[in-house]
Design a protein around this motif. Structure first.
Motif, PDB file in Angstrom:
ATOM      1  N   HIS A 185       1.365   6.623  -0.490  1.00 10.75           N
ATOM      2  CA  HIS A 185       1.546   5.456   0.379  1.00 10.75           C
ATOM      3  C   HIS A 185       0.362   4.508   0.295  1.00 10.75           C
ATOM      4  O   HIS A 185       0.501   3.342  -0.059  1.00 10.75           O
ATOM      5  N   GLY A 186      -0.814   4.998   0.648  1.00  9.10           N
ATOM      6  CA  GLY A 186      -2.020   4.189   0.543  1.00  9.10           C
ATOM      7  C   GLY A 186      -2.354   3.356   1.765  1.00  9.10           C
ATOM      8  O   GLY A 186      -3.418   2.736   1.818  1.00  9.10           O
ATOM      9  N   GLY A 187      -1.465   3.338   2.768  1.00  6.77           N
ATOM     10  CA  GLY A 187      -1.737   2.520   3.952  1.00  6.77           C
ATOM     11  C   GLY A 187      -1.399   3.221   5.248  1.00  6.77           C
ATOM     12  O   GLY A 187      -1.072   2.569   6.245  1.00  6.77           O
ATOM     13  N   LEU A 188      -1.501   4.541   5.266  1.00  8.95           N
ATOM     14  CA  LEU A 188      -1.099   5.286   6.453  1.00  8.95           C
ATOM     15  C   LEU A 188      -2.124   5.220   7.584  1.00  8.95           C
ATOM     16  O   LEU A 188      -1.865   5.723   8.677  1.00  8.95           O
ATOM     17  N   HIS A 189      -3.271   4.614   7.330  1.00  6.57           N
ATOM     18  CA  HIS A 189      -4.229   4.404   8.417  1.00  6.57           C
ATOM     19  C   HIS A 189      -3.831   3.205   9.275  1.00  6.57           C
ATOM     20  O   HIS A 189      -4.377   3.013  10.364  1.00  6.57           O
TER      21      HIS A 189
END
Length: 396
Positions: A185-189
């Protein structure tokens, strides 16, 4: 009208001529509608899709996609659309399509606003953004009475509300499903990566590919997704709980995220998803029986004995003091009394007692003994004991 009729006749002929088992041919024409506020930049727009002139519009949300790292917005939106569709996991919300949307010219509409210039979007079924929901809870626009499914996040007896308990476990396994497709995903923060849809917490906008990375780089990306999930949970919990966030059980699972990062990726995912904090009362009580079996198994007995002698467990020595026994509720005390001659104050006997308590519950549950009450009583009497067992014995 003649041009449109000609197009559909062409599409029908192409459909009829298709003799391939692995190719789908057919027209897909839609009309979209959305509302926007041109005074501000928005992350998403509420709108609808229509596929027939007289058809019922489908309520949707258009998620805006910006260009980044040399990839223009339109290409990135198309990439996100295809990769999110590819996952197919229950925890990932499947998009309808990617679109470039642009408002037509109106003299009174400023030329510089983004919707006038045009924006690229990925279109999903109508959802409620986690970010908006958390803001409303924080600002008291939503209170527990208004959303009994998700609130209170921390129950009065210091348990994680069932919706969040199951959702977090599902998210961890869902992230694993994303990785299994060769993606990350790369954007779960970011809270904007999470939405509520049909009373489920789901992920949107899967973007990264593991295809061209080395195995070590792949593991790094996968673990980073999990650590970013941890960051998001930490932020949301702090925002919602405020001063009540100093919560030992919750802190233990977030700390476990940090410790799990040192494990091999498959172990990391499995250990996180099966952490006691995320399990049902039935599952939690069953763990005592499983750990007691490890004590009784030749292959693991020595390791279990050594673990239970660690200083971490010192506070559970003399666990059956007069004070503790006096604090037991009726069912737990009755279970204790039925085996009390077998119990010393050693930690292993506490493990045996809780194993017996679980067995006692299963024998008597026909008499309306509630496992949630049993689990709650154990947590109250011996807080943190199961988490310590999990930390030290699960790997054996």
């Amino acid at each position: 009208m003649e041009d449109q009729t000609e197009f559909f006749n062409f599409a029908k002929d192409e459909y009829d001529r298709n003799d391939s088992h692995d190719k789908v041919i057919g027209p897909r024409v839609c009309s979209y509608s959305l509302s926007f506020d041109y005074n501000k930049s928005e992350e998403w727009y509420k709108g609808s899709l229509s596929f027939k002139r007289d058809g019922k519009p489908i309520p949707v949300t258009f998620v805006k996609v910006d260009g980044v790292d040399g990839i223009d917005a339109a290409s990135r939106a198309e990439l996100i659309f295809h990769r999110t569709c590819e996952v197919g996991a229950d925890v990932v919300l499947r998009p309808h399509k990617d679109l470039f949307i642009k408002q037509k010219y109106f003299p009174k509409l400023p030329d510089h606003i983004e919707i006038r210039k045009g924006v690229s979007c990925v279109c999903y079924d109508r959802f409620e953004p986690l970010k908006d929901w958390a803001y409303k809870v924080q600002s008291k626009e939503i209170v527990p009475y208004d959303d009994q499914l998700k609130l209170p996040l921390r129950t009065p007896d210091d348990r994680l509300q069932d919706f969040w308990r199951t959702s977090i476990g599902d998210l961890i396994r869902g992230v694993r499903s994303i990785h299994a497709k060769g993606l990350f995903h790369g954007g779960l923060h970011k809270q904007s990566s999470f939405v509520f849809f049909h009373d489920k917490l789901k992920v949107i906008n899967v973007e990264g590919s593991l295809a061209d990375l080395s195995l070590s780089e792949q593991d790094e990306k996968k673990k980073k997704d999990l650590m970013q999930l941890r960051m998001m949970l930490d932020v949301v919990f702090k925002k919602i709980l405020g001063s009540k966030y100093s919560w030992k059980e919750c802190s233990s699972v977030l700390k476990f995220f940090d410790n799990a990062e040192c494990l091999d990726y498959p172990d990391c995912v499995e250990k996180l998803a099966s952490h006691p904090f995320l399990l049902s009362s039935e599952e939690r009580m069953g763990m005592f029986a499983r750990y007691r079996r490890k004590w009784g198994t030749v292959a693991t007995h020595t390791a279990v004995k050594k673990a239970l002698q660690l200083s971490d467990f010192d506070r559970f020595k003399s666990w059956n003091s007069t004070e503790v026994l006096g604090s037991m509720d009726k069912f737990i005390k009755k279970s204790y009394d039925s085996h009390y001659r077998n119990y010393s104050g050693e930690v292993v006997d506490l493990l045996s007692f809780l194993r017996n308590l679980n067995n006692h519950y299963h024998q008597l549950k026909a008499f309306s003994v509630n496992v949630v009450d049993v689990d709650r009583g154990v947590q109250k009497l011996f807080p943190g004991f199961l988490e310590l067992l999990y930390q030290h014995l699960e790997k054996l």
